[in-house]
Scaffold this motif. Structure first.
Motif, mmCIF file in Angstrom:
data_model
loop_
_atom_site.group_PDB
_atom_site.id
_atom_site.type_symbol
_atom_site.label_atom_id
_atom_site.label_comp_id
_atom_site.label_asym_id
_atom_site.label_seq_id
_atom_site.Cartn_x
_atom_site.Cartn_y
_atom_site.Cartn_z
ATOM 1 N N ARG A 16 45.654 44.553 40.778
ATOM 2 C CA ARG A 16 45.849 45.340 39.565
ATOM 3 C C ARG A 16 47.058 46.239 39.731
ATOM 4 N NH1 ARG A 16 44.687 45.526 34.099
ATOM 5 N NH2 ARG A 16 44.852 47.682 33.371
ATOM 6 N N ASN B 122 48.789 49.266 37.556
ATOM 7 C CA ASN B 122 48.734 50.184 36.421
ATOM 8 C C ASN B 122 50.046 50.949 36.332
ATOM 9 O OD1 ASN B 122 46.024 49.792 35.436
ATOM 10 N ND2 ASN B 122 45.313 50.810 37.308
ATOM 11 N N SER C 36 47.430 42.254 36.001
ATOM 12 C CA SER C 36 46.274 42.086 36.869
ATOM 13 C C SER C 36 46.067 40.602 37.129
ATOM 14 C CB SER C 36 45.014 42.700 36.247
ATOM 15 O OG SER C 36 44.663 42.018 35.061
#
Length: 293
Positions: free
Chosen positions: A267, A269, A278
């Motif tokens: 993942r 972010n 992701s």
């Protein structure tokens, strides 16, 4: 990694939205052919590494390994991509079809292991990114939403330098490998170029019945300049985990046939939703290892 289905939305509603989730099966294989000159302890080889495949990097290497006595083992590799990766010529298009383009990123990797009889290993790689067509921001400029003078900040061509320091701890069946990576994504567009680091821990359990390989990592990166499309400097946190099990099913005098299964989650972010990503992956296959005596 060669996908059996297309992924990626040809049209998107907004470049301010996060990407949608999609899935596909993929085929991949790992192979190495090598020949060792016993008199000089020099080995020539061609193939790819499982560690690259687990990073979804279908790269092959042509190189040489050389034993350096007490100084360790030196490996020099030319890296090539026999199959182009597919990207968008201009990813910043809304409500219209985006066009695909290919990416090749050859380069070099130098690895020095078993340094002076210790578990220390250093790796340096430099890869050169060149898109068949790089048109990032063309559509926004044509729409009057981006100053043409700022468009070069989005250029994805360039090179990527990675430096890794790893240490092998060997406790018999249990092996532990902590590593630190420094990354310099030196793309020509300063809003895409970024620097960062990654820390990683690998645990190996080795027995005659099974080999377990577990990995955890965490990293961050930050772009060099403000992205002119979003008015922010791209900032990202990355984390992932993987577990693989290798199980020998047939042993011969000079070869072993094994099956393997595994899974991986990743993942990333960011502070700009458009760049979030992701991966969830399940892997299964067979492996045959032969040593000519």
């Amino acid at each position: 990694v060669p996908l059996l289905d297309d992924v990626g939305e040809t049209q998107i509603d907004s470049i301010f939205d996060a990407p949608t989730a999609q899935s596909s099966a993929a085929s991949m294989f790992q192979i190495e052919l090598n020949y060792t000159f016993s008199s000089t302890r020099t080995q020539l080889y061609f193939g790819n590494l499982l560690e690259d495949l687990l990073r979804l990097d279908l790269v092959f290497g042509l190189g040489v390994r050389q034993e350096l006595g007490n100084a360790g083992l030196l490996t020099v590799t030319y890296l090539m991509t026999p199959s182009e990766l597919v990207f968008w010529e201009d990813p910043y298009i809304e409500g219209e079809d985006r066009t695909r383009t290919g990416l090749n990123f050859p380069g070099f990797r130098i690895r020095w292991g078993q340094i002076f009889g210790t578990g220390l290993e250093l790796t340096i790689s430099d890869r050169f990114y060149k898109f068949d067509t790089e048109a990032s921001g063309d559509w926004l400029v044509a729409q009057g939403r981006l100053d043409a003078g700022l468009q070069p900040l989005l250029d994805r061509d360039g090179d990527v330098l990675r430096i890794q320091a790893l240490y092998h701890f060997d406790f018999g069946r249990h092996k532990f490998e902590p590593a630190v990576h420094w990354i310099d994504d030196h793309h020509e567009g300063a809003a895409i170029a970024n620097t960062g680091y990654k820390v990683q821990a690998t645990y190996l359990y080795v027995s005659k019945k099974v080999v377990l390989d577990a990995n955890l990592f965490y990293g961050t990166k930050k772009a060099d300049e403000v992205n002119p499309v979003y008015g922010k400097t791209l900032d990202a946190d990355r984390a992932g985990a993987a577990l693989m099990a290798f199980i020998p099913v047939k042993r011969y005098s000079s070869s072993v046939l094994s099956v393997f299964v595994g899974g991986e989650v990743f993942r990333e972010n960011t502070n700009i939703d458009f760049f979030d990503s992701s991966v969830k992956m399940l892997t299964a296959g067979v492996m045959w290892r032969h040593i000519k005596k």
